[in-house]
Design an enzyme around this catalytic site. Structure first.
Site, short mmCIF file in Angstrom:
data_model
loop_
_atom_site.label_atom_id
_atom_site.label_comp_id
_atom_site.label_asym_id
_atom_site.label_seq_id
_atom_site.Cartn_x
_atom_site.Cartn_y
_atom_site.Cartn_z
N ASP A 72 3.02 -25.51 6.15
CA ASP A 72 2.78 -24.08 5.99
C ASP A 72 2.27 -23.68 4.62
OD1 ASP A 72 3.04 -22.49 8.24
OD2 ASP A 72 5.21 -22.67 8.24
N THR A 73 1.49 -22.60 4.63
CA THR A 73 1.03 -21.90 3.44
C THR A 73 0.17 -20.75 3.96
OG1 THR A 73 0.00 -22.19 1.27
CG2 THR A 73 -1.12 -23.18 3.12
N VAL A 74 -0.34 -19.90 3.06
CA VAL A 74 -1.37 -18.95 3.47
C VAL A 74 -2.58 -19.10 2.56
CG1 VAL A 74 0.27 -17.28 4.40
CG2 VAL A 74 -0.55 -16.99 2.06
N ASN A 89 -1.41 -19.39 -1.58
CA ASN A 89 -0.06 -19.08 -2.05
C ASN A 89 0.92 -19.72 -1.08
OD1 ASN A 89 0.79 -16.64 -4.13
ND2 ASN A 89 2.43 -17.09 -2.71
N SER A 90 1.95 -20.38 -1.59
CA SER A 90 2.79 -21.18 -0.70
C SER A 90 4.23 -21.27 -1.18
CB SER A 90 2.22 -22.60 -0.62
OG SER A 90 3.05 -23.46 0.13
#
Length: 532
Positions: free
Chosen positions: A348-350, A366-367
């Site tokens: 996961d991250t964005v 950002n993570s």
């Protein structure tokens, strides 16, 4: 050209600005900022702050941040390293004496390095922004305080991590009657809203000093952490020079180590010496990508670390000689592969891609590392803390061994591609370890196979899991291709997650003055163009 008889998404087009994120609320927030005269960086931070609220499994203010920025689409690109570092009192000897082995446990307080995200937001908007902090964080504050609807992919991920969240103080805020909030229900995070208000009012001091820092430090120390208020007050990210390598007729730009962007470039260097063929999903092409990835990631695992503490030879890693050697299947004999990085796999991250009307370009990531990070949440401030320290080694002498003030190997990497001195692609791929392969896979599909950016994002994915002989594969890979690869000895497994990663991208068509946006169907998000 898209086949309109098949399910899918069209590339989004606009002339005035474009934002692409993995959540609709974040994309909308970014577009509103653009339409109010904000820069691409203002919009990227606004979108990210929203995602820290509405997509809490993927990112948060308690995580880290990296960015690439181009002013007016120039190939003179600036990078920002917002990786947190370990507290000054960190001791490998103390950790080993306490029984830590090979890798820190996910919910150990020692996996929490000083979060770098908020510092990055403030530094980047101060340098490249135009709007006040209060406006940039306005939508995020509203969602935290007034509530937001839990989106399908976000809610699915949330439900998979109920056990993690129920074991910590996070259960009071992140769970409802002991369960993840239902998809379509309204969830609120008022404590986080109050923290965002402090950041809007005081900037970085609202997070790294005062009540928020005190809450985080006291909570971590209650669990056995060695963090101090001085660690938080003294933390600073840094503007750094991007690294780059040519792939065909484009120049690909990445953040330098400790991020794995250099491994994406190494992968592209390996693929550069191969004929791509005619089919992006042929067994021959995918075999080449799998084999190249395995070799490049072995280099990552023996060499990549914080360059302030280890000799990370960028020139060597990007050399033609190394690429040629790895392409032939020969791993350099001088490296000890018995001690390799054992960083925990994560998904996961964005990633956020934004271009404004002046063609300023922001590639922004950002993570909090694993889904919901460490699962540790500072109770008063509502800050969910990352577990990035799990990427450290606990083997003395390894370049990536944990140490005071040291940053771990980082997997999150924003990207840009330029052509003829101008930015052509602002792109990024989510999915943790997959990201380096994901960058190479995406760019190859666009450049070698002339796919549009949405098609390149949509194609089936696979990923050879580092340190194993298994290859994760999505169920949409053509059966014939899978069978051909299995016949050659490749062992496929399902991702164990809804899909492999995600992606966002914006292409700049300078000739026609048009921006083209794409957002991955594997997430909840979308690309939207600005109208003014």
């Amino acid at each position: 050209m898209r086949d309109f008889q098949k399910p899918g998404r069209s590339v989004v087009m606009s002339t005035r600005g474009m934002a692409a994120t993995s959540h609709p609320a974040a994309t909308q927030a970014a577009v509103r900022i653009l339409e109010e005269g904000g820069t691409a960086m203002d919009a990227a931070v606004a979108a990210c702050a929203v995602q820290c609220v509405v997509e809490p499994g993927s990112t948060g203010v308690g995580g880290d941040c990296f960015a690439l920025y181009s002013e007016k689409g120039s190939d003179r690109i600036t990078a920002y390293n917002g990786a947190g570092w370990a507290p000054k009192a960190t001791s490998i000897d103390a950790l080993l004496a306490a029984g830590e082995r090979k890798q820190l446990s996910r919910q150990s307080p020692h996996v929490v390095t000083i979060p770098g995200a908020v510092d990055a937001w403030m530094a980047l908007t101060q340098k490249f922004g135009r709007l006040p902090r209060g406006r940039i964080l306005e939508d995020a504050i509203r969602f935290a305080e007034e509530g937001y609807a839990v989106a399908p992919r976000s809610g699915t991920d949330w439900a998979m991590h109920t056990k993690l969240l129920s074991a910590t103080a996070a259960r009071e805020i992140m769970l409802v009657d002991g369960a993840a909030p239902a998809i379509g229900s309204v969830h609120r995070q008022p404590q986080l809203g109050a923290t965002l208000r402090k950041i809007a009012d005081k900037g970085r001091a609202g997070f790294y000093e005062g009540e928020v820092a005190e809450d985080i430090v006291s909570y971590l120390r209650s669990l056995g952490g060695v963090h101090t208020l001085e660690d938080f007050a003294e933390y600073k990210g840094e503007f750094v020079q991007p690294i780059q390598s040519r792939f065909r007729d484009r120049v690909i730009h990445e953040c330098p180590p400790p991020g794995q962007g250099i491994i994406a470039l190494l992968l592209l260097n390996i693929l550069q010496g191969m004929e791509p063929g005619n089919d992006p999903l042929s067994a021959e092409r995918l075999k080449a990508e799998i084999d190249a990835t395995r070799m490049a990631y072995r280099m990552r695992d023996v060499l990549l670390a914080d360059p302030r503490f280890a000799n990370v030879d960028v020139g060597y890693l990007l050399s033609k000689g190394l690429a040629d050697e790895l392409r032939e299947g020969n791993f350099p004999a001088q490296f000890d592969t018995s001690v390799i990085n054992s960083a925990a796999e994560h998904k996961d991250t964005v990633y956020i891609s934004v271009v404004d009307k002046d063609r300023n370009c922001a590639s922004f990531i950002n993570s909090i590392f694993h889904p919901f990070g460490s699962g540790l949440m500072a109770p008063k401030s509502g800050v969910l803390l990352h577990n990035r320290g799990q990427s450290f080694e606990l083997t003395k002498g390894h370049p990536n061994c944990i140490g005071p003030g040291k940053r771990p190997l980082h997997t999150i990497i924003p990207g840009m591609a330029t052509k003829d001195g101008k930015v052509e692609l602002v792109f990024g791929v989510m999915g943790g370890h997959y990201q380096a392969m994901g960058h190479a896979h995406f760019l190859s599909k666009v450049i070698d196979f002339d796919c549009d950016i949405q098609t390149a994002s949509d194609l089936p994915r696979l990923f050879p899991i580092p340190g194993t002989d298994h290859v994760e594969v999505e169920g949409t890979l053509p059966l014939k291709t899978r069978e051909q690869l299995e016949a050659q000895g490749y062992k496929f497994v399902s991702p164990g997650y809804p899909a492999i990663g995600g992606a966002q991208a914006i292409k700049l068509d300078w000739e026609n003055g048009v921006l083209l946006g794409a957002s991955d169907h594997r997430k909840d998000g979308c690309a939207i163009g600005a109208n003014r």
